[in-house]
Design a protein around this motif. Structure first.
Motif, mmCIF file in Angstrom:
data_model
loop_
_atom_site.group_PDB
_atom_site.id
_atom_site.type_symbol
_atom_site.label_atom_id
_atom_site.label_comp_id
_atom_site.label_asym_id
_atom_site.label_seq_id
_atom_site.Cartn_x
_atom_site.Cartn_y
_atom_site.Cartn_z
ATOM 1 N N ALA A 13 69.942 72.260 61.145
ATOM 2 C CA ALA A 13 69.015 71.718 59.892
ATOM 3 C C ALA A 13 67.631 71.264 60.472
ATOM 4 C CB ALA A 13 69.762 70.898 59.032
ATOM 5 N N ALA A 14 67.781 70.504 61.257
ATOM 6 C CA ALA A 14 66.425 69.556 62.106
ATOM 7 C C ALA A 14 65.652 70.719 62.462
ATOM 8 C CB ALA A 14 66.855 68.593 62.884
ATOM 9 N N ALA A 15 66.089 71.720 63.169
ATOM 10 C CA ALA A 15 65.228 72.569 63.605
ATOM 11 C C ALA A 15 64.451 73.586 62.646
ATOM 12 C CB ALA A 15 65.908 73.812 64.788
ATOM 13 N N ILE A 16 65.389 73.758 61.558
ATOM 14 C CA ILE A 16 64.664 74.766 60.553
ATOM 15 C C ILE A 16 63.586 74.106 59.585
ATOM 16 C CG2 ILE A 16 65.241 75.967 58.275
ATOM 17 C CD1 ILE A 16 68.096 76.405 59.425
ATOM 18 N N ASP A 17 63.911 72.472 59.360
ATOM 19 C CA ASP A 17 62.971 71.774 58.909
ATOM 20 C C ASP A 17 61.557 71.737 59.837
ATOM 21 O OD1 ASP A 17 64.116 71.166 56.520
ATOM 22 O OD2 ASP A 17 65.180 69.079 57.391
ATOM 23 N N LEU A 18 61.761 71.546 61.114
ATOM 24 C CA LEU A 18 60.825 71.473 61.960
ATOM 25 C C LEU A 18 59.912 72.827 62.055
ATOM 26 C CD1 LEU A 18 59.158 69.944 64.157
ATOM 27 C CD2 LEU A 18 60.708 70.531 65.832
ATOM 28 N N ALA A 19 60.797 73.887 61.921
ATOM 29 C CA ALA A 19 59.996 75.054 61.785
ATOM 30 C C ALA A 19 59.006 75.419 60.650
ATOM 31 C CB ALA A 19 60.961 76.426 61.625
ATOM 32 N N VAL A 20 59.554 74.888 59.302
ATOM 33 C CA VAL A 20 58.911 74.914 58.114
ATOM 34 C C VAL A 20 57.649 73.901 58.307
ATOM 35 C CG1 VAL A 20 58.874 74.192 55.592
ATOM 36 C CG2 VAL A 20 60.926 75.285 56.823
ATOM 37 N N ALA A 21 57.862 72.596 58.825
ATOM 38 C CA ALA A 21 56.695 71.711 59.122
ATOM 39 C C ALA A 21 55.667 72.402 60.118
ATOM 40 C CB ALA A 21 57.283 70.418 59.674
ATOM 41 N N GLU A 22 55.943 73.374 60.928
ATOM 42 C CA GLU A 22 55.158 73.863 61.803
ATOM 43 C C GLU A 22 54.352 75.028 61.360
ATOM 44 O OE1 GLU A 22 54.186 73.301 65.193
ATOM 45 O OE2 GLU A 22 55.434 71.232 65.192
ATOM 46 N N GLY A 23 54.688 75.532 60.252
ATOM 47 C CA GLY A 23 54.140 76.660 59.514
ATOM 48 C C GLY A 23 54.689 77.882 59.990
ATOM 49 N N VAL A 24 55.938 77.846 60.368
ATOM 50 C CA VAL A 24 56.314 79.132 60.982
ATOM 51 C C VAL A 24 56.736 80.085 59.951
ATOM 52 C CG1 VAL A 24 58.695 80.179 61.951
ATOM 53 C CG2 VAL A 24 57.494 77.999 62.982
ATOM 54 N N GLN A 25 56.210 81.132 59.835
ATOM 55 C CA GLN A 25 56.372 82.385 58.612
ATOM 56 C C GLN A 25 57.734 83.229 58.873
ATOM 57 O OE1 GLN A 25 52.288 84.185 59.340
ATOM 58 N NE2 GLN A 25 51.826 82.851 57.827
ATOM 59 N N VAL A 26 58.237 83.332 60.154
ATOM 60 C CA VAL A 26 59.097 84.333 60.489
ATOM 61 C C VAL A 26 60.079 83.718 61.437
ATOM 62 C CG1 VAL A 26 60.102 86.603 61.201
ATOM 63 C CG2 VAL A 26 57.857 86.398 60.094
ATOM 64 N N LEU A 27 61.214 83.439 61.028
ATOM 65 C CA LEU A 27 62.335 82.561 61.930
ATOM 66 C C LEU A 27 63.361 83.544 62.567
ATOM 67 C CD1 LEU A 27 63.243 79.643 62.718
ATOM 68 C CD2 LEU A 27 64.204 79.518 60.591
ATOM 69 N N ASN A 28 63.526 83.496 63.541
ATOM 70 C CA ASN A 28 64.598 84.307 64.194
ATOM 71 C C ASN A 28 65.912 83.326 64.204
ATOM 72 O OD1 ASN A 28 65.681 86.794 66.192
ATOM 73 N ND2 ASN A 28 66.134 84.886 67.035
ATOM 74 N N LEU A 29 67.186 83.606 63.834
ATOM 75 C CA LEU A 29 68.475 82.922 64.051
ATOM 76 C C LEU A 29 69.460 83.604 64.757
ATOM 77 C CD1 LEU A 29 68.110 81.545 60.214
ATOM 78 C CD2 LEU A 29 67.476 80.233 62.177
ATOM 79 N N SER A 30 69.230 83.667 65.899
ATOM 80 C CA SER A 30 70.160 84.606 66.640
ATOM 81 C C SER A 30 71.628 83.649 67.120
ATOM 82 C CB SER A 30 69.427 84.973 67.993
ATOM 83 O OG SER A 30 68.654 86.051 67.635
ATOM 84 N N PHE A 31 72.244 83.405 66.137
ATOM 85 C CA PHE A 31 73.498 82.698 66.342
ATOM 86 C C PHE A 31 74.305 82.865 64.847
ATOM 87 C CE2 PHE A 31 70.530 79.616 64.268
ATOM 88 C CZ PHE A 31 71.254 79.115 63.107
ATOM 89 N N ALA A 32 75.621 82.668 64.988
ATOM 90 C CA ALA A 32 76.530 82.900 63.882
ATOM 91 C C ALA A 32 77.552 82.077 63.957
ATOM 92 C CB ALA A 32 76.881 84.484 63.759
ATOM 93 N N GLY A 33 78.150 81.629 62.673
ATOM 94 C CA GLY A 33 79.155 80.868 62.655
ATOM 95 C C GLY A 33 79.752 80.686 61.240
ATOM 96 N N PRO A 34 80.439 79.791 61.014
ATOM 97 C CA PRO A 34 80.950 79.669 59.558
ATOM 98 C C PRO A 34 79.914 79.153 58.645
ATOM 99 C CG PRO A 34 81.723 77.812 61.051
ATOM 100 C CD PRO A 34 81.028 78.719 61.880
ATOM 101 N N ARG A 35 80.319 79.160 57.317
ATOM 102 C CA ARG A 35 79.291 78.772 56.334
ATOM 103 C C ARG A 35 79.232 77.196 56.398
ATOM 104 N NH1 ARG A 35 79.129 76.582 51.023
ATOM 105 N NH2 ARG A 35 78.008 77.773 49.705
ATOM 106 N N ASP A 36 77.795 76.611 56.362
ATOM 107 C CA ASP A 36 77.697 75.320 56.612
ATOM 108 C C ASP A 36 76.663 75.036 55.482
ATOM 109 O OD1 ASP A 36 76.137 73.004 57.350
ATOM 110 O OD2 ASP A 36 77.015 73.323 59.328
ATOM 111 N N PRO A 37 77.139 73.984 54.449
ATOM 112 C CA PRO A 37 76.362 73.734 53.487
ATOM 113 C C PRO A 37 75.018 73.263 53.812
ATOM 114 C CG PRO A 37 78.830 73.298 52.895
ATOM 115 C CD PRO A 37 78.541 73.763 54.411
ATOM 116 N N LEU A 38 74.965 72.134 54.764
ATOM 117 C CA LEU A 38 73.769 71.608 55.014
ATOM 118 C C LEU A 38 72.734 72.907 55.687
ATOM 119 C CD1 LEU A 38 72.013 69.186 55.551
ATOM 120 C CD2 LEU A 38 72.990 69.082 57.792
ATOM 121 N N VAL A 39 73.071 73.345 56.443
ATOM 122 C CA VAL A 39 72.033 74.569 56.868
ATOM 123 C C VAL A 39 72.062 75.469 55.752
ATOM 124 C CG1 VAL A 39 72.026 76.497 58.346
ATOM 125 C CG2 VAL A 39 72.933 74.437 59.281
ATOM 126 N N LEU A 40 72.745 75.915 54.938
ATOM 127 C CA LEU A 40 72.377 76.884 53.899
ATOM 128 C C LEU A 40 71.267 76.081 52.932
ATOM 129 C CD1 LEU A 40 75.785 78.540 53.276
ATOM 130 C CD2 LEU A 40 73.796 79.216 54.518
#
Length: 185
Positions: free
Chosen positions: A61-88
């Motif tokens: 979640a912190a990494a995604i927040d940081l990507a938003v703060a950095e102005g990232v337009q396209v995010l690669n999420l090359s990982f997979a796991g169970p449903r996570d309410p915080l990340v979602l």
């Protein structure tokens, strides 16, 4: 630029991130799909003693927040796991801010439950195919998967000017991310 949401943990494996970045952006001796795109690398995973990737809800979640703060337009999420309410929840905010994200469909096999973040409603979930355009035998299946890309025995760059043949839906996600990055705004 490189960011790290796990600064208290030593970096002990650069292979996965280097391979994905190279497949997307390499421009010296190995050509990626979008060599002119700008890369913001954010480490949110470490390698555990058994060699498996290790992370948690907070780090992702912190990494995604940081990507938003950095102005990232396209995010690669090359990982997979169970449903996570915080990340979602953080991905909901990223999508509302206009971010596009691609995500690995998962390598759990045909009977696996949907993998996240690929199964998030706004994700472009990517599965892998081989050279004959057959589905990767280890790939998850499901209606959440949006697209397939080469992801079996892909020649990929590694640290220290090495290369390796890699397979999985994470590997297939990189070229889709790069293609999205090339699309006009």
């Amino acid at each position: 630029s490189v960011r790290d949401v796990m600064p208290d943990r030593d970096v002990n494996d650069l292979g996965h991130g280097t391979a994905l970045a190279g497949l997307m952006l390499a421009n010296q001796g190995f050509d990626g799909i979008a060599p002119g795109a700008r890369l913001v690398s954010i480490r949110a995973f470490d390698t555990g003693p058994d060699g498996a990737a290790v992370s948690g809800s907070y780090e992702v979640a912190a990494a995604i927040d940081l990507a938003v703060a950095e102005g990232v337009q396209v995010l690669n999420l090359s990982f997979a796991g169970p449903r996570d309410p915080l990340v979602l929840s953080v991905l909901d905010e990223a999508a509302a801010a206009g971010m596009i994200f691609t995500a690995a469909a998962g390598n759990g096999g045909p009977n696996a439950a949907p993998a996240y973040p690929g199964a998030h409603r706004d994700a472009i979930a990517v599965t892998a195919t081989d050279i004959k355009d057959r589905l990767f035998t280890g790939a998850n299946r499901g209606g959440y998967i949006a697209v397939a890309a080469p992801g079996v025995d892909v020649f990929a760059p590694l640290p220290d000017a090495k290369f390796e043949m890699l397979s999985g839906t994470s590997i297939a996600t990189a070229p889709i991310t790069a293609i999205v990055a090339l699309l006009p705004e």
